[in-house]
Design a protein around this motif. Sequence first.
Motif, PDB file in Angstrom:
ATOM      1  N   GLU A  87      10.975 -12.078  30.997  1.00 50.96           N
ATOM      2  CA  GLU A  87       9.788 -11.544  30.336  1.00 50.96           C
ATOM      3  C   GLU A  87       9.282 -12.632  29.392  1.00 50.96           C
ATOM      4  N   PRO A  88       7.980 -12.674  29.119  1.00 49.45           N
ATOM      5  CA  PRO A  88       7.493 -13.670  28.165  1.00 49.45           C
ATOM      6  C   PRO A  88       8.215 -13.597  26.821  1.00 49.45           C
ATOM      7  N   ARG A  89       8.609 -12.394  26.395  1.00 52.20           N
ATOM      8  CA  ARG A  89       9.217 -12.263  25.071  1.00 52.20           C
ATOM      9  C   ARG A  89      10.683 -12.678  25.029  1.00 52.20           C
ATOM     10  N   LEU A 137      13.662 -14.680  24.378  1.00 51.23           N
ATOM     11  CA  LEU A 137      13.909 -15.892  23.599  1.00 51.23           C
ATOM     12  C   LEU A 137      14.808 -16.826  24.398  1.00 51.23           C
ATOM     13  N   HIS A 159      18.499 -16.113  24.374  1.00 47.94           N
ATOM     14  CA  HIS A 159      18.953 -15.008  25.220  1.00 47.94           C
ATOM     15  C   HIS A 159      19.028 -15.433  26.685  1.00 47.94           C
ATOM     16  N   CYS A 173      16.529 -19.635  19.069  1.00 46.16           N
ATOM     17  CA  CYS A 173      16.091 -18.273  18.768  1.00 46.16           C
ATOM     18  C   CYS A 173      14.622 -18.255  18.384  1.00 46.16           C
ATOM     19  N   THR A 174      14.001 -19.447  18.276  1.00 44.04           N
ATOM     20  CA  THR A 174      12.625 -19.509  17.791  1.00 44.04           C
ATOM     21  C   THR A 174      11.738 -20.196  18.825  1.00 44.04           C
ATOM     22  N   MET A 175      12.060 -19.954  20.072  1.00 44.43           N
ATOM     23  CA  MET A 175      11.266 -20.494  21.170  1.00 44.43           C
ATOM     24  C   MET A 175      11.444 -19.513  22.324  1.00 44.43           C
ATOM     25  N   PHE A 176      10.380 -19.287  23.061  1.00 40.27           N
ATOM     26  CA  PHE A 176      10.475 -18.389  24.203  1.00 40.27           C
ATOM     27  C   PHE A 176      10.969 -19.171  25.422  1.00 40.27           C
ATOM     28  N   VAL A 179       9.963 -18.991  28.370  1.00 41.89           N
ATOM     29  CA  VAL A 179       8.833 -19.493  29.179  1.00 41.89           C
ATOM     30  C   VAL A 179       8.343 -20.840  28.663  1.00 41.89           C
ATOM     31  N   GLN A 180       8.513 -21.088  27.377  1.00 43.26           N
ATOM     32  CA  GLN A 180       8.062 -22.364  26.822  1.00 43.26           C
ATOM     33  C   GLN A 180       8.956 -23.522  27.237  1.00 43.26           C
ATOM     34  N   GLY A 219       7.959  -7.774  20.372  1.00 48.66           N
ATOM     35  CA  GLY A 219       7.313  -6.824  21.267  1.00 48.66           C
ATOM     36  C   GLY A 219       6.780  -7.525  22.506  1.00 48.66           C
ATOM     37  N   PHE A 245       4.311  -9.076  25.184  1.00 46.21           N
ATOM     38  CA  PHE A 245       3.018  -9.750  25.148  1.00 46.21           C
ATOM     39  C   PHE A 245       2.832 -10.475  26.478  1.00 46.21           C
ATOM     40  N   TYR A 248       1.790 -14.034  28.200  1.00 48.71           N
ATOM     41  CA  TYR A 248       1.849 -15.449  27.820  1.00 48.71           C
ATOM     42  C   TYR A 248       0.798 -16.241  28.587  1.00 48.71           C
ATOM     43  N   ARG A 295      -0.944 -20.209  28.980  1.00 44.02           N
ATOM     44  CA  ARG A 295      -0.706 -21.619  28.691  1.00 44.02           C
ATOM     45  C   ARG A 295      -1.876 -22.453  29.216  1.00 44.02           C
ATOM     46  N   HIS A 338       6.918 -21.600  14.463  1.00 49.08           N
ATOM     47  CA  HIS A 338       7.987 -21.369  13.501  1.00 49.08           C
ATOM     48  C   HIS A 338       7.589 -20.495  12.322  1.00 49.08           C
ATOM     49  N   ILE A 368       6.687 -16.800  15.513  1.00 50.96           N
ATOM     50  CA  ILE A 368       7.770 -16.178  16.289  1.00 50.96           C
ATOM     51  C   ILE A 368       8.716 -15.379  15.381  1.00 50.96           C
ATOM     52  N   LYS A 397       9.458 -11.413  15.721  1.00 53.96           N
ATOM     53  CA  LYS A 397      10.792 -10.820  15.845  1.00 53.96           C
ATOM     54  C   LYS A 397      10.983  -9.687  14.839  1.00 53.96           C
ATOM     55  N   ASP A 435      -0.480 -20.276  24.173  1.00 57.40           N
ATOM     56  CA  ASP A 435       0.340 -21.429  23.801  1.00 57.40           C
ATOM     57  C   ASP A 435      -0.502 -22.701  23.924  1.00 57.40           C
TER      58      ASP A 435
END
Lengths: 170, 287
Positions: free
Chosen positions: A24-26, A28, A31, A66-69, A71-72, B4, B6, B8, B10, B35, B38, B42, B53
Amino acid sequence: MATQAKKTQVSMKVNGVEVDGLVEPRTLLVHFIRENLQLTGTHIGCETTHCGACTVDIDGLSVKSCTMFAVQADGSEITTIEGIANADGTLSALQEGFRQMHGLQCGFCTPGMITRAHRLLQENPDPTEEEIRFGIAGNLCRCTGYQNIVRAIQYAAAKINGTEFQEAAE
Amino acid sequence: MIPGHFTYHRPASMADAIKLLSDLGEEARPLAGGHSLIPMMKLRLATPEHLIDLHAVEGLKGIRQEGDNIVIGAMTTQHELLASDVIASSLPILRETALLIADPQVRYRGTIGGNVANGDPGNDMPALMMTLGATYRLEGPDGVREEAAGDFYQGAYFTSLEPGEILTAVSVPAQPPGHGYAYEKLKRKIGDYATAAAAVVLTMSGGKVATCSIGLTNLSETPLLAEDAARAVIGTVLDDASLKRAAEAAITIMSPAGDGRGPVEYRKHVGGIMVERALKRAAARAA
């Protein structure tokens, strides 16, 4: 309320191995690494971008995963703690340093510390103590008081550079 | 903590990014280094339905000299600012400030565009941009406009960005040779937002302050330009009395929140001290 987003295919190279998965896009990155790839050496600590336990190396940069998805990270090259050992399976200089200098107690922060220190030594192969402390400022340790972590990184730098490790006086 | 749901996006060009942002409306947010956004997603303090993005958009990175200005692409990271020779030689206060932002991992991802566009009063670059007289390049469905940093900030997380607009570059006047500068930031620990911070750029002539500009971080809902404080030191040799007058003038315009970083009175008090220290250190550096 958004409906459940469609899953996306991602592929990346993790510790030299091509991997892919549906996320999923969300989702992280941490994960994806821990749950999809089952590489559980990368830890989840604070989940708020403070502690650095989830640090991995992405395309030559230390990143809190933990601060990047996930998908990125599509198309990127990632090194986690599982990819730090030497190719023959022996401990890398950093891992050996953490062992020799008692750079860990509970060990929870250690994967993040080592992956961060790995990048720090690539950028600055012979750091001063101050540069080490500044360079690992994004990684928290609640056990050691950092003294032995700094020594472990100094040990590794000396080993990589072929110089003699001078243990700082107490 | 999991954000939640969303969708994405790009986009590969600024035209596509602006079209997406305009078409998707209020539920879409541009994503730079992520930073700030995100972590807020959360905590479910932000619940955008669409993330756009900007990492694949052409031409948003890089530092270049354009006449008397240094132009910094919005997606340039703090880490890239620190690695830049142009910044180190022409805008050393930017380097000094970037070193005080967050930690190495955050600086690898965090961008100057995100830092200045988010409108977070805790961010360090906005007050610095006001101090340096920077302008922001804003691109939207109706074209491109330039806005002075001093006119951009309207409240906490509230800026003059119009719907569909994206901040694409920051343009900073190169500072004159021999200028003095300092960014003084009091924080509880490394990586923290400022309890109080002050930016100073000045020039000296014959031992006296010739020009001076002072900015304040995290001492109000928006970054502040302490104009009366700067006037209080121009023409002086920065003796104790004029330093004190500058600090008092700066304190007059501060209205910090009382929070985990301290009660209001304390934050104003240390805000004044940051102004004095920054002035002294800037003067010591000036030729």
